[in-house]
Motif scaffolding. Structure first.
Motif, PDB file in Angstrom:
ATOM      1  N   GLY B  40       0.706  -1.211  -0.117  1.00 16.89           N
ATOM      2  CA  GLY B  40      -0.054   0.042  -0.052  1.00 16.89           C
ATOM      3  C   GLY B  40       0.858   1.223   0.050  1.00 16.89           C
ATOM      4  N   LEU B  41       1.982   1.162  -0.125  1.00 17.86           N
ATOM      5  CA  LEU B  41       2.942   2.441   0.036  1.00 17.86           C
ATOM      6  C   LEU B  41       3.008   2.698  -1.747  1.00 17.86           C
ATOM      7  N   VAL B  42       1.858   3.080  -2.031  1.00  8.88           N
ATOM      8  CA  VAL B  42       1.569   3.841  -3.462  1.00  8.88           C
ATOM      9  C   VAL B  42       0.382   4.689  -3.417  1.00  8.88           C
ATOM     10  N   ALA B  43       0.510   5.896  -4.266  1.00 13.17           N
ATOM     11  CA  ALA B  43      -0.430   6.594  -4.053  1.00 13.17           C
ATOM     12  C   ALA B  43      -1.891   6.499  -4.623  1.00 13.17           C
ATOM     13  N   MET B  44      -1.647   6.048  -5.824  1.00 13.98           N
ATOM     14  CA  MET B  44      -3.096   5.879  -6.822  1.00 13.98           C
ATOM     15  C   MET B  44      -2.678   4.738  -7.849  1.00 13.98           C
ATOM     16  N   ASP B  45      -3.299   4.458  -8.641  1.00 17.23           N
ATOM     17  CA  ASP B  45      -2.775   3.641  -9.918  1.00 17.23           C
ATOM     18  C   ASP B  45      -2.138   2.362  -9.427  1.00 17.23           C
ATOM     19  N   SER B  46      -2.885   1.437  -8.596  1.00 18.58           N
ATOM     20  CA  SER B  46      -2.035   0.103  -8.012  1.00 18.58           C
ATOM     21  C   SER B  46      -2.785  -1.025  -8.762  1.00 18.58           C
ATOM     22  N   ASP B  47      -1.901  -2.126  -9.076  1.00 21.00           N
ATOM     23  CA  ASP B  47      -2.613  -3.225  -9.371  1.00 21.00           C
ATOM     24  C   ASP B  47      -3.203  -4.140  -8.397  1.00 21.00           C
ATOM     25  N   TYR B  48      -3.415  -3.665  -7.142  1.00 15.10           N
ATOM     26  CA  TYR B  48      -3.718  -4.387  -5.928  1.00 15.10           C
ATOM     27  C   TYR B  48      -5.017  -3.874  -5.560  1.00 15.10           C
ATOM     28  N   ASP B  49      -5.510  -2.739  -6.299  1.00 17.71           N
ATOM     29  CA  ASP B  49      -6.881  -2.260  -5.811  1.00 17.71           C
ATOM     30  C   ASP B  49      -7.772  -3.160  -6.465  1.00 17.71           C
ATOM     31  N   PRO B  50      -9.034  -3.116  -5.742  1.00 10.13           N
ATOM     32  CA  PRO B  50     -10.264  -4.135  -6.387  1.00 10.13           C
ATOM     33  C   PRO B  50     -10.817  -3.305  -7.536  1.00 10.13           C
ATOM     34  N   GLU B 285      -3.734  -2.958   4.182  1.00 10.18           N
ATOM     35  CA  GLU B 285      -4.184  -4.174   3.456  1.00 10.18           C
ATOM     36  C   GLU B 285      -3.853  -4.170   1.946  1.00 10.18           C
ATOM     37  N   GLY B 286      -2.935  -3.708   1.691  1.00  5.30           N
ATOM     38  CA  GLY B 286      -2.163  -3.747   0.228  1.00  5.30           C
ATOM     39  C   GLY B 286      -2.928  -2.883  -0.764  1.00  5.30           C
ATOM     40  N   LYS B 287      -3.683  -1.784  -0.107  1.00  6.16           N
ATOM     41  CA  LYS B 287      -4.500  -1.173  -1.061  1.00  6.16           C
ATOM     42  C   LYS B 287      -3.810   0.471  -1.199  1.00  6.16           C
ATOM     43  N   SER B 288      -4.045   1.002  -2.464  1.00  6.90           N
ATOM     44  CA  SER B 288      -3.528   2.411  -2.476  1.00  6.90           C
ATOM     45  C   SER B 288      -3.961   3.348  -1.419  1.00  6.90           C
ATOM     46  N   MET B 289      -3.104   4.255  -1.450  1.00  2.00           N
ATOM     47  CA  MET B 289      -3.395   5.410  -0.441  1.00  2.00           C
ATOM     48  C   MET B 289      -4.957   6.001  -0.891  1.00  2.00           C
ATOM     49  N   LEU B 290      -4.875   6.469  -2.270  1.00  2.49           N
ATOM     50  CA  LEU B 290      -6.224   6.902  -2.680  1.00  2.49           C
ATOM     51  C   LEU B 290      -7.343   6.266  -2.643  1.00  2.49           C
ATOM     52  N   TYR B 291      -7.188   4.745  -2.840  1.00  2.00           N
ATOM     53  CA  TYR B 291      -8.418   4.002  -2.745  1.00  2.00           C
ATOM     54  C   TYR B 291      -8.740   4.038  -1.221  1.00  2.00           C
ATOM     55  N   LEU B 292      -8.118   3.923  -0.373  1.00  2.00           N
ATOM     56  CA  LEU B 292      -8.466   3.843   1.168  1.00  2.00           C
ATOM     57  C   LEU B 292      -9.014   5.106   1.488  1.00  2.00           C
ATOM     58  N   GLU B 293      -8.495   6.231   0.871  1.00  2.00           N
ATOM     59  CA  GLU B 293      -9.064   7.425   1.264  1.00  2.00           C
ATOM     60  C   GLU B 293     -10.598   7.804   0.688  1.00  2.00           C
ATOM     61  N   ILE B 294     -10.833   7.220  -0.304  1.00  2.00           N
ATOM     62  CA  ILE B 294     -12.172   7.307  -1.006  1.00  2.00           C
ATOM     63  C   ILE B 294     -13.150   6.402  -0.125  1.00  2.00           C
ATOM     64  N   ARG B 295     -12.497   5.384   0.606  1.00  2.00           N
ATOM     65  CA  ARG B 295     -13.605   4.639   1.484  1.00  2.00           C
ATOM     66  C   ARG B 295     -13.805   5.908   2.612  1.00  2.00           C
ATOM     67  N   CYS B 296     -12.924   6.362   3.024  1.00  2.00           N
ATOM     68  CA  CYS B 296     -13.226   7.412   4.148  1.00  2.00           C
ATOM     69  C   CYS B 296     -14.199   8.450   3.675  1.00  2.00           C
ATOM     70  N   ILE B 297     -13.904   8.842   2.574  1.00  2.00           N
ATOM     71  CA  ILE B 297     -14.879   9.984   2.046  1.00  2.00           C
ATOM     72  C   ILE B 297     -16.249   9.418   2.004  1.00  2.00           C
ATOM     73  N   LEU B 298     -16.411   8.284   1.599  1.00  2.00           N
ATOM     74  CA  LEU B 298     -17.845   7.700   1.432  1.00  2.00           C
ATOM     75  C   LEU B 298     -18.324   7.325   2.901  1.00  2.00           C
TER      76      LEU B 298
END
Lengths: 153, 571, 198
Positions: B40-50, B285-298
């Motif tokens: 998860g040490l990646v800003a966005m654009d990760s192959d590990y995001d769902p 949990e292996g997710k990008s920073m932006l994906y996790l932040e979008i979960r916070c926003i929602l």
């Protein structure tokens, strides 16, 4: 109170403090226009006169709904219910909802209290929903005996 | 080449003069790291995001971004049940991401038309949309999707010594310079009641209607708000993974309950989140920073809170160190706005040793405008900033004003002449002196008032008797002093206009108008929110334009040569 | 290319030899130092290149100069500093322990305090140098003797975030990878060596 449930607000009514002060009253029954400096100085006003009334929160919920914000409106409806709950108890209820702070029966009891003592069905529903999720995600309070710490070794 | 290498083996390798100069540039004091997407040490654009997906059965979301309901963690559950509009979810998520991304910047599509789609999107779908956008497109999106039409700014007023007189004077100056909200926090937490009072008084001296906040743990923050000593709250943190949320001793349900608690007392509130917090705590949990932040926003959206402070905030060093990190930070601000939340958009923590980098990091928020461009511009020198330093501080005021004038953008501040600043600083200190005396709180000397008038930092003030102050702070709590007592005291001591301003702020708690999305109070003490000032940007010539009286204000700088008499300066 | 050939200063290194399961001490005059899974193992120095050998040497010297003895354990099943320090405090005859992470973050804990509390916390690993570690050792020993030492002054640097925050996160992720779940703490013995770096 005197508020008629048939009032239908539109977004043009916002801000209510400017456009519809006639609808705004304190929980103590004073119109918002009574909150003047003269009243402050003469000691007529108490801190309770500066609280929001549940009716006002329901009006703001209508505005939020009219502006296309159903979640915000739901929050205001829960808030309207909570105006009846004393400050310390609101904080205690919040703490009870933290992870592993309450057992299933304790959360059920909290929901019942919200529903019965405070006529707060929306808040009660939120607590019941939390109880169901906490049970599934192992976030209910753990029985005290099951604590295995490294010191037992 | 080989010969060169051999020649160097007997001495230190010779460095180029240019490399030495570059090596010594401030930017090389900043830290940069390689990405590690698996962790998860990646800003966005990760192959590990769902991959995005959604399925609805019987009016309920039963699959979200590849996870079926029986496998939902509590974030999935809360988002599925509260944030996403179930009725439109399947339809909205079926729209190609390219089309939604284009809607965000298409001037023929209104903000409301975009919201009709975004209200049904899943976290992975939103990520898929913003991943298509470069930073200019993200700014275009922000220009249209920001909730309030008129942009604003927020300032910090703190003191390294928790000196209330300093906080009051700097709040007054900050309010006069243009901050619509002012926030404080403490070194010694027990000082909070005195400093919160000082912030409120200073703010109402500088400009009536400025909203104030004191960042503390939940219980005390709520209590100061309930007493009417502060006007809003913001430090209610949420996180993007279940383990990190639980580590923070909360759940989406406890935070939603707290949000309603604030509203039930008429207090404006926003949540706080930001990219990087989960990976910093080792649980992304292996997710990008932006994906996790979008979960916070929602999650914030689902809780029904009106707004969010995001833009990495205290974790800015993490996205700031990875490739594309500042683009991701701009994207998280956009996502908050595109799901119709108020966005207080970061730029509030020390970010870089490089002035160029600090400025570049600001552009995606300053240029399009956000609800609050900084969620804390330091209205004190950074050495006095008890939020551990901001991206901008008092030394940057003139640069900020010049950038606004150069680009003709409104960052919420303006140049104010020294005489006016001295006047409000002095008045704030005198008002606090009179109020403390009236309330039998520890005295403020004339020497301190004088110091406050001309000071820069906490070092310029006489030392306070800290033990006496802490006793006074405790007395504020024990005696149950409220905002009403402050109004009464200010009125009784001859600060009628300040008393009226504070009473107007308190009266708004009864009206609830400040609870609506993106609400602030104007200088005329009128609520201005996304309801009566909705962002109507739809291309050139529409939306907020810096013009008229406000533009005349922003043309003024400390030194501008007069055109009529070039031997003099205007201003 | 271009390897520097000037003589580097000799660097102290340390290996931690496992002696067996960590046991609860009975001496009331001991402090337990608890190191994290990757300390003096995957990592050899803190975030600001203080060798782990130097960290241990200074902590031990600080403890011993107070006439207190020290034991070292390695906690293997967590990289959470509060958990490491609290676990070690339960093992300490005096109830006082110092927990230290590979990147240098350090905490003094006491066995009767709640886990999320502490006696002293030094959260800013980039600001911890040899002198600070020595003072931490000394303070821990004074707590063990029942004294109330003045806390070691904490430093603050607003520019630590831009410089070190991401590296600290990276080091933490690496340390988490070194966790051996379900394994109890072990007693370790340090073997110091002088070596030439490079």
């Amino acid at each position: 109170m005197s508020l008629s449930p048939t009032i239908e607000l539109r977004t043009e009514d916002y801000p209510l403090s400017v456009n519809r002060p006639d609808l705004l009253a304190t929980p103590t029954g004073k119109p918002i226009t009574a909150l003047t400096m003269e009243a402050v100085v003469s000691g007529e006003l108490s801190p309770d006169d500066l609280r929001i009334a549940p009716e006002t929160l329901l009006l703001q919920a209508q505005l939020a709904e009219a502006a296309g914000r159903p979640q915000l409106a739901a929050n205001f409806r829960r808030a309207a219910e909570m105006t009846a709950i004393p400050d310390a108890e609101v904080l205690a209820m919040y703490n009870a909802l933290r992870p592993r702070k309450s057992s299933g029966p304790q959360l059920a009891e909290l929901a019942d209290r919200l529903e019965n003592a405070y006529s707060a069905p929306e808040c009660a529903a939120l607590v019941r929903e939390a109880a169901e999720v906490y049970a599934r995600r192992n976030l209910l309070a753990r029985p005290p005996a099951a604590d295995h710490s490294a010191t037992d070794a | 080449m080989r010969g060169d290498a051999d020649a160097m083996t007997t001495t230190q390798p010779r460095r180029s003069r240019r490399t030495e100069i570059l090596e010594n540039r401030p930017v090389n004091l900043d830290g940069f790291v390689e990405e590690w997407p698996e962790k998860g040490l990646v800003a966005m654009d990760s192959d590990y995001d769902p991959a995005p997906s959604v399925r609805v059965e019987n009016g309920r979301i039963v699959e979200l971004d590849g996870t079926t309901r029986d496998q939902f963690d509590f974030m999935d559950t809360f988002i599925a049940d509260h944030a996403i509009d179930v009725a439109s979810a399947e339809r909205a998520n079926a729209i190609p991401s390219e089309e939604i991304a284009r809607m965000l910047i298409d001037t023929h599509v209104s903000r409301n038309e975009v919201l009709a789609v975004t209200r049904g999107l899943t976290p992975a779908k939103i990520l898929d949309v913003v991943e298509l956008m470069n930073v200019v497109e993200i700014m275009q999106g922000m220009q249209k999707m920001r909730a309030r039409r008129t942009p604003a700014n927020q300032g910090h007023s703190t003191s390294a010594r928790d000196n209330p007189i300093q906080v009051a004077a700097d709040a007054a100056e900050g309010a006069m310079r243009g901050f619509a909200e002012l926030e404080t926090t403490l070194g010694v937490v027990r000082y909070a009641p005195l400093v919160a009072i000082a912030l409120q008084v200073g703010a109402q001296v500088g400009r009536g209607g400025v909203l104030t906040q004191c960042a503390l743990e939940e219980a005390t923050e709520l209590e100061l708000g309930m007493r009417g000593i502060t006007a809003y709250a913001e430090t209610i943190s949420v996180y993007g993974t279940e383990p990190v949320f639980v580590d923070g001793d909360d759940t989406p349900w406890s935070k939603a309950f707290l949000a309603s608690a604030y509203a039930s007392r008429g207090i404006k509130m926003r949540f706080t989140s930001g990219t990087g917090s989960e990976v910093q705590m080792g649980n992304a949990e292996g997710k990008s920073m932006l994906y996790l932040e979008i979960r916070c926003i929602l999650m914030a959206k689902g809780a029904g809170v009106q707004g969010l402070q995001n833009g990495s905030i205290s974790c800015i060093g993490v996205p700031g160190a990875v490739p594309g990190g500042i683009r991701a930070v701009a994207a998280e601000n956009l996502v908050a706005s595109m799901v119709d939340l108020e966005c207080a958009s970061g730029n509030d923590q020390s970010f870089s040793h490089s002035a160029m980098r600090r400025t570049a990091r600001l552009m995606p928020q300053l240029l399009p405008g956000t609800d609050f461009v900084c969620s804390g511009y330091s209205g004190v020198p950074n050495a006095d900033n008890m939020f551990a330093g901001s991206n901008f501080d008092t030394e940057d005021y003139d640069d900020w004003n010049t950038i606004q004038r150069d680009l003709q953008v409104d960052g919420g501040l303006r140049h104010v002449r020294e005489a006016e600043i001295l006047q409000v600083r002095n008045k704030a200190a005198r008002a606090l002196q009179a109020l403390f005396s009236h309330l039998d709180l520890p005295p403020i000397t004339d020497e301190e008032v004088e110091a406050a008038t001309y000071a820069d930092s906490s070092n310029d003030y006489p030392l306070r008797d800290v033990l006496a102050d802490l006793k006074g702070a405790q007395a504020v709590m024990d005696r149950g002093i409220t905002g009403l007592d402050l109004v009464r005291g200010l009125e009784a001591t001859g600060f009628h206009d300040v008393a009226e301003n504070l009473l107007a702020v308190l009266r708004q708690r009864v009206s609830g108008d400040l609870l609506q999305t993106s609400a602030v109070l104007t200088a005329e003490l009128t609520p201005l929110s996304a309801i009566n000032d909705p962002n109507d940007y739809q291309g050139p010539g529409t939306g907020y334009r810096l013009q008229g009286e406000r533009w005349e204000q922003l043309k003024k700088l400390r030194h501008v040569t007069s055109a009529t008499d070039p031997e003099t300066e205007v201003g | 290319m271009g390897t520097p050939t000037t003589s580097p200063a000799p660097e102290r290194t340390v290996r931690l030899r496992e002696l067996g399961p960590a046991r609860r001490g009975s001496r009331p005059d001991e402090v337990v130092i608890a190191v994290s899974p990757a300390f003096a193992d995957f990592f050899t120095k803190t975030i600001v290149d203080v060798p782990h050998a130097e960290v241990l040497r200074q902590l031990l010297a600080g403890i011993e100069e107070q006439g207190v003895t020290a034991r070292i354990v390695r906690v293997r099943d967590t990289a959470d500093l509060a958990a490491i320090a609290h676990t070690a405090a339960q093992l300490s005859g005096s109830g006082i322990a110092v927990g230290v992470l590979a990147r240098g973050t350090t905490m003094i804990h006491q066995k009767d305090l709640p886990r999320l509390s502490n006696l002293e916390l030094f959260p800013q690993s980039p600001l911890l140098d040899a002198q600070v570690f020595r003072r931490i050792g000394s303070n821990a020993a004074q707590y063990a003797k029942g004294e109330s030492p003045e806390p070691v002054p904490t430093r603050n640097d607003q520019m630590a975030r831009p410089r070190w925050q991401a590296k600290a996160a990276l080091l933490h992720l690496k340390e988490v990878e070194c966790i051996e779940a379900g394994r109890d703490p072990v007693e370790v013995e340090p073997a110091f060596e002088l070596s030439r770096a490079g």
